[in-house]
Design a protein around this motif. Structure first.
Motif, mmCIF file in Angstrom:
data_model
loop_
_atom_site.group_PDB
_atom_site.id
_atom_site.type_symbol
_atom_site.label_atom_id
_atom_site.label_comp_id
_atom_site.label_asym_id
_atom_site.label_seq_id
_atom_site.Cartn_x
_atom_site.Cartn_y
_atom_site.Cartn_z
ATOM 1 N N ASP A 102 33.472 51.147 41.311
ATOM 2 C CA ASP A 102 32.853 50.066 41.412
ATOM 3 C C ASP A 102 31.521 49.964 40.478
ATOM 4 O OD1 ASP A 102 34.597 49.251 43.003
ATOM 5 O OD2 ASP A 102 33.440 49.595 45.025
ATOM 6 N N LEU A 103 30.757 51.187 40.649
ATOM 7 C CA LEU A 103 29.629 51.216 39.749
ATOM 8 C C LEU A 103 29.875 51.250 38.290
ATOM 9 C CD1 LEU A 103 27.845 54.175 41.594
ATOM 10 C CD2 LEU A 103 26.954 51.915 41.441
ATOM 11 N N LEU A 104 31.065 51.495 37.740
ATOM 12 C CA LEU A 104 31.523 51.653 36.394
ATOM 13 C C LEU A 104 31.841 50.116 35.944
ATOM 14 C CD1 LEU A 104 33.194 55.065 36.133
ATOM 15 C CD2 LEU A 104 30.823 54.698 35.891
ATOM 16 N N GLY A 105 32.333 49.240 36.685
ATOM 17 C CA GLY A 105 32.714 47.926 36.444
ATOM 18 C C GLY A 105 32.596 46.669 37.146
ATOM 19 N N ALA A 106 31.617 46.847 37.802
ATOM 20 C CA ALA A 106 31.192 45.594 38.659
ATOM 21 C C ALA A 106 29.698 45.472 38.602
ATOM 22 C CB ALA A 106 31.575 45.882 40.255
ATOM 23 N N LYS A 107 29.130 44.273 39.005
ATOM 24 C CA LYS A 107 27.612 44.227 39.222
ATOM 25 C C LYS A 107 27.530 43.088 40.360
ATOM 26 C CE LYS A 107 28.070 41.175 35.136
ATOM 27 N NZ LYS A 107 27.549 40.583 33.942
ATOM 28 N N GLY A 108 26.136 42.765 40.576
ATOM 29 C CA GLY A 108 25.875 41.596 41.477
ATOM 30 C C GLY A 108 26.034 42.098 42.824
ATOM 31 N N VAL A 109 26.110 40.974 43.725
ATOM 32 C CA VAL A 109 26.124 41.044 45.162
ATOM 33 C C VAL A 109 27.490 41.791 45.520
ATOM 34 C CG1 VAL A 109 26.204 39.834 47.361
ATOM 35 C CG2 VAL A 109 24.882 38.909 45.603
ATOM 36 N N PRO A 110 28.630 41.719 45.059
ATOM 37 C CA PRO A 110 29.640 42.637 45.415
ATOM 38 C C PRO A 110 29.499 44.062 45.228
ATOM 39 C CG PRO A 110 30.529 40.793 44.205
ATOM 40 C CD PRO A 110 28.978 40.881 44.041
ATOM 41 N N LEU A 111 28.965 44.617 44.105
ATOM 42 C CA LEU A 111 28.337 45.718 44.085
ATOM 43 C C LEU A 111 27.258 46.515 44.925
ATOM 44 C CD1 LEU A 111 28.743 48.442 42.673
ATOM 45 C CD2 LEU A 111 26.829 47.398 40.940
ATOM 46 N N VAL A 112 26.488 45.571 45.502
ATOM 47 C CA VAL A 112 25.422 45.887 46.359
ATOM 48 C C VAL A 112 26.263 45.848 47.747
ATOM 49 C CG1 VAL A 112 23.462 45.060 47.717
ATOM 50 C CG2 VAL A 112 23.670 44.730 45.555
ATOM 51 N N ALA B 250 40.220 34.699 50.583
ATOM 52 C CA ALA B 250 38.916 34.370 50.926
ATOM 53 C C ALA B 250 37.977 34.193 49.725
ATOM 54 C CB ALA B 250 38.464 35.206 52.023
ATOM 55 N N MET B 251 38.137 34.962 48.685
ATOM 56 C CA MET B 251 37.381 35.039 47.449
ATOM 57 C C MET B 251 37.959 33.590 46.709
ATOM 58 S SD MET B 251 37.791 38.751 45.802
ATOM 59 C CE MET B 251 37.278 38.149 44.440
ATOM 60 N N ARG B 252 39.014 33.230 46.975
ATOM 61 C CA ARG B 252 39.237 31.918 46.154
ATOM 62 C C ARG B 252 38.831 30.741 46.884
ATOM 63 N NH1 ARG B 252 45.522 31.499 44.518
ATOM 64 N NH2 ARG B 252 44.738 29.601 43.686
ATOM 65 N N VAL B 253 38.843 30.597 48.158
ATOM 66 C CA VAL B 253 38.319 29.478 49.101
ATOM 67 C C VAL B 253 37.025 29.380 48.984
ATOM 68 C CG1 VAL B 253 38.121 28.640 51.324
ATOM 69 C CG2 VAL B 253 40.348 29.829 50.639
ATOM 70 N N PHE B 254 36.132 30.690 48.936
ATOM 71 C CA PHE B 254 34.763 30.444 48.711
ATOM 72 C C PHE B 254 34.124 30.692 47.634
ATOM 73 C CE2 PHE B 254 35.657 31.718 53.220
ATOM 74 C CZ PHE B 254 34.862 30.800 54.044
ATOM 75 N N HIS B 255 34.992 31.062 46.490
ATOM 76 C CA HIS B 255 34.611 30.896 45.073
ATOM 77 C C HIS B 255 33.629 32.341 44.942
ATOM 78 C CE1 HIS B 255 36.206 27.060 44.449
ATOM 79 N NE2 HIS B 255 35.530 26.219 45.690
ATOM 80 N N LEU B 256 34.120 33.352 45.367
ATOM 81 C CA LEU B 256 33.428 34.347 45.149
ATOM 82 C C LEU B 256 34.022 35.310 44.104
ATOM 83 C CD1 LEU B 256 33.078 35.381 49.168
ATOM 84 C CD2 LEU B 256 31.415 34.352 47.630
ATOM 85 N N GLU B 257 34.536 34.565 43.166
ATOM 86 C CA GLU B 257 35.180 35.600 41.993
ATOM 87 C C GLU B 257 33.878 35.950 41.089
ATOM 88 O OE1 GLU B 257 36.192 32.757 42.759
ATOM 89 O OE2 GLU B 257 38.499 32.315 43.078
ATOM 90 N N GLY B 258 34.294 37.253 40.412
ATOM 91 C CA GLY B 258 33.402 37.875 39.550
ATOM 92 C C GLY B 258 33.771 38.876 38.834
ATOM 93 N N PRO B 259 33.105 39.798 37.969
ATOM 94 C CA PRO B 259 33.361 40.960 37.323
ATOM 95 C C PRO B 259 33.666 41.867 38.468
ATOM 96 C CG PRO B 259 31.827 39.691 36.014
ATOM 97 C CD PRO B 259 31.893 39.038 37.326
ATOM 98 N N GLY B 260 34.733 42.593 38.590
ATOM 99 C CA GLY B 260 35.051 43.623 39.636
ATOM 100 C C GLY B 260 34.637 43.489 40.933
ATOM 101 N N ALA B 261 34.706 41.976 41.355
ATOM 102 C CA ALA B 261 34.467 41.460 42.834
ATOM 103 C C ALA B 261 35.535 41.892 43.826
ATOM 104 C CB ALA B 261 34.118 40.163 42.883
#
Length: 602
Positions: free
Chosen positions: A552-562, A494-505
């Motif tokens: 997650d709090l140590l290596g991710a950010k943005g919407v995925p972390l939220v 799903a991440m690849r289809v909807f282009h949701l890749e990101g740091p730690g996503a």
């Protein structure tokens, strides 16, 4: 005058009364004195003196019954002759070969004389037989190592003959001492010959004979310690053999293999057959009512250890890993067949079923991935075998086989995690999802089945250690872990289809999956009023929280972390609400019980 006489008579009567009272008091004091400390001390001294006399007499009687002093004196005289021969040979007054020959003749004469004395029921027979046996082993080892007067092959032959003679003496006279000395002595002397580079084929045959004599010794007298020692010595020799063989194959070709290192796999097969055969004999045709722990542990120890040694040699370049896996898999299936045969013997309470089932499971876990050359497919088959073992365990009423099925299912899940962690952490594939999904479905089916089929009441495991079958929770945990690895593939796609890749996503979305699973489990626990599901839901919530705060709090950010943090907060809130209702319902159930007890008391 009459009054004086009367008063005098009254005084005499009074004095007599006083004297009588004094006598009675003295008698009472004397009685108290005798019954007090001094009397007890005297009595104790008398008893101690009598006991000391009885103890000394008892010791002297025991010494006389066991003929201890004659045996000690005979042993000393025998040692004097042996030491005199050794001294003469060391001082070169005799040729080493002649001295060694005289020593062997002397030891052989002692063995023969001991056998003769056994026929006469002499108390000195064990002294001659055991001393002669140990002396022969010592002379052979010393002659070969120190004087170089005895070649290797005759040395091994003499050791085997002496061990067989000791076993024959024990067989003819139904005594255990000679065979004990023979088995241990021939094993240790065999290790000493050509140390540290023995001729392994000859040494292995010698140890095989020693193990055979050890089996017979346990038929005479229960002594599992002897067989444990022989097993450890045998496995140690085979392990050293495999190490030396691996070192040689790492440097030279197999065609240059010397005779001292050859024949490893044939001897390995012979030992496997021998150990399995002796285990069957020990379980089915046991000498006593209780099966020895050695016979129960022997199939698993021997098959598992010898397979590891064989794989080490194969990896060193001697053979094909897949061929080894196929042979070991066939052996594991044969072990399952033996377990089925033992489980079908209703007249013997299916003893020994778990011994061979566990050996088969251990062997399958190590060999099936090699045989199929596909770890994920092998793990799926192991999971299905675990489910099948639970079904046959119910038929055999074997709690041990049931627990073995739990362990196999949990192992399949753990091995799946290790396999995927090593190969497909970042980019999971559809094949891994298929294998994980199969394990998840089989694990859930396994868990549901054991929850609807209670273990046998007479099972030792479940009647003493796990009365409520709580160990079955391992099946649910295995199914949840396998299901997680299945769904994470969908998240990745799903991440690849909807282009949701990101740091730690990817890690954050996995945390969301864990927390949603905890919410679903807690809701199901409340709906079914199931404390087992509730506890698992709490555990999953803790895992999700640890992943959120320490990952997650140590290596991710943005919407995925939220989303990750929000999902854990939602899971914690749901747990709080459900646990609050659970406590209220529990307290509500307890209050009527207390009121009913009060009414009953009134």
């Amino acid at each position: 005058m009459a009054e004086k006489r009367q008063s005098l008579e009254e005084r005499v009567v009074w004095l007599e009364t006083q004297v009588g009272e004094l006598n009675s008091r003295l008698a009472e004091l004397d009685a108290r004195y005798e019954s007090g400390g001094v009397g007890k001390i005297k009595a104790a001294r008398q008893v101690a003196a009598a006991d000391s006399g009885d103890a000394s007499e008892e010791i002297l009687s025991w010494v006389g019954r066991t003929a201890l002093l004659p045996r000690i004196s005979s042993l000393c005289f025998l040692l004097v002759v042996a030491l005199a021969l050794r001294t003469v040979t060391d001082n070169q007054l005799l040729d080493p070969q002649i001295g060694s020959l005289l020593g062997m003749v002397y030891a052989g004469g002692l063995i023969a004389w001991g056998a003769f004395k056994y026929r006469q029921a002499s108390p000195l027979a064990p002294v001659f037989a055991v001393a002669g046996t140990l002396l022969m082993f010592s002379v052979v080892a010393e002659t070969h190592a120190h004087f170089d007067a005895l070649p290797t092959v005759p040395a091994y032959i003499i050791l085997a003959i002496v061990g067989a003679a000791a076993a024959l003496i024990s067989y003819l006279n139904r005594v255990a001492a000679p065979v004990f000395a023979g088995t241990l002595g021939m094993s240790i002397a065999g290790l000493a010959i050509d140390y540290p580079n023995p001729v392994f084929p000859y040494l292995a045959i010698l140890l095989l004979a020693a193990n055979l004599f050890g089996v017979y010794a346990t038929r005479l007298q229960r002594c599992s310690w002897l067989r444990w020692i022989l097993l450890l010595l045998t496995l140690l020799v085979l392990q050293i053999w495999s190490f030396k063989l691996g070192i040689f194959l790492g440097r030279q070709e197999y065609s240059d293999l010397p005779f001292a290192l050859s024949g490893f796999f044939p001897m390995l097969a012979i030992f496997v057959i021998f150990y399995l055969g002796t285990a069957i004999v020990g379980i089915i045709w046991r000498a006593q009512d209780r099966v020895a722990r050695f016979d129960l542990a022997l199939p698993t120890l021997s098959c598992g250890w010898l397979f590891v040694l064989g794989r080490y040699v194969v990896n060193a370049g001697n053979g094909s890993p897949q061929v080894l896996g196929i042979v070991a898999t066939l052996l594991a299936l044969a072990l399952l067949g033996i377990a089925h045969w033992m489980g079908s013997r209703r007249d013997d309470k299916a003893r020994g079923t778990n011994a061979f089932s566990l050996a088969a499971v251990v062997l399958l876990a190590m060999a099936l991935p090699l045989a199929l050359d596909h770890p994920l497919l092998a793990l799926s088959l192991l999971s299905a075998i675990a489910l099948g073992l639970t079904w046959v365990a119910q038929r055999w009423e074997s709690g041990g086989v049931r627990v073995t099925s739990y362990l196999l299912q949990f192992y399949a899940c753990g091995a799946l995690v290790m396999e995927l962690q090593g190969t497909e952490v970042a980019t999971p594939s559809a094949l891994s999802a298929l294998a994980a999904g199969a394990l998840a479905c089989i694990g859930l089916w396994h868990f549901r089945w054991v929850r609807t089929h209670l273990p046998a009441a007479e099972s030792l495991v479940f009647s003493r250690f796990d009365k409520e079958d709580r160990s079955a929770i391992l099946l649910l945990l295995a199914a949840l872990v396998s299901g997680f690895f299945t769904l994470r593939v969908g998240i990745y796609q799903a991440m690849r289809v909807f282009h949701l890749e990101g740091p730690g996503a990817f890690g954050c979305y996995q945390s969301v999956l864990i927390n949603l699973s905890a919410i679903i489990l807690m809701a199901m626990a409340l709906w079914r009023d199931n404390r087992e599901l509730r506890n698992v839901a709490i555990l999953v919530t803790l895992v999700g929280g640890a992943k959120v705060f320490f990952g997650d709090l140590l290596g991710a950010k943005g919407v995925p972390l939220v989303l990750s943090v929000f999902s854990f907060g939602l899971a914690a809130a749901v747990d709080s609400i459900v646990l609050g209702r659970w406590q209220k319902s529990a307290s509500g159930e307890q209050e009527p019980t207390a009121e009913s007890q009060t009414v009953a008391e009134a």
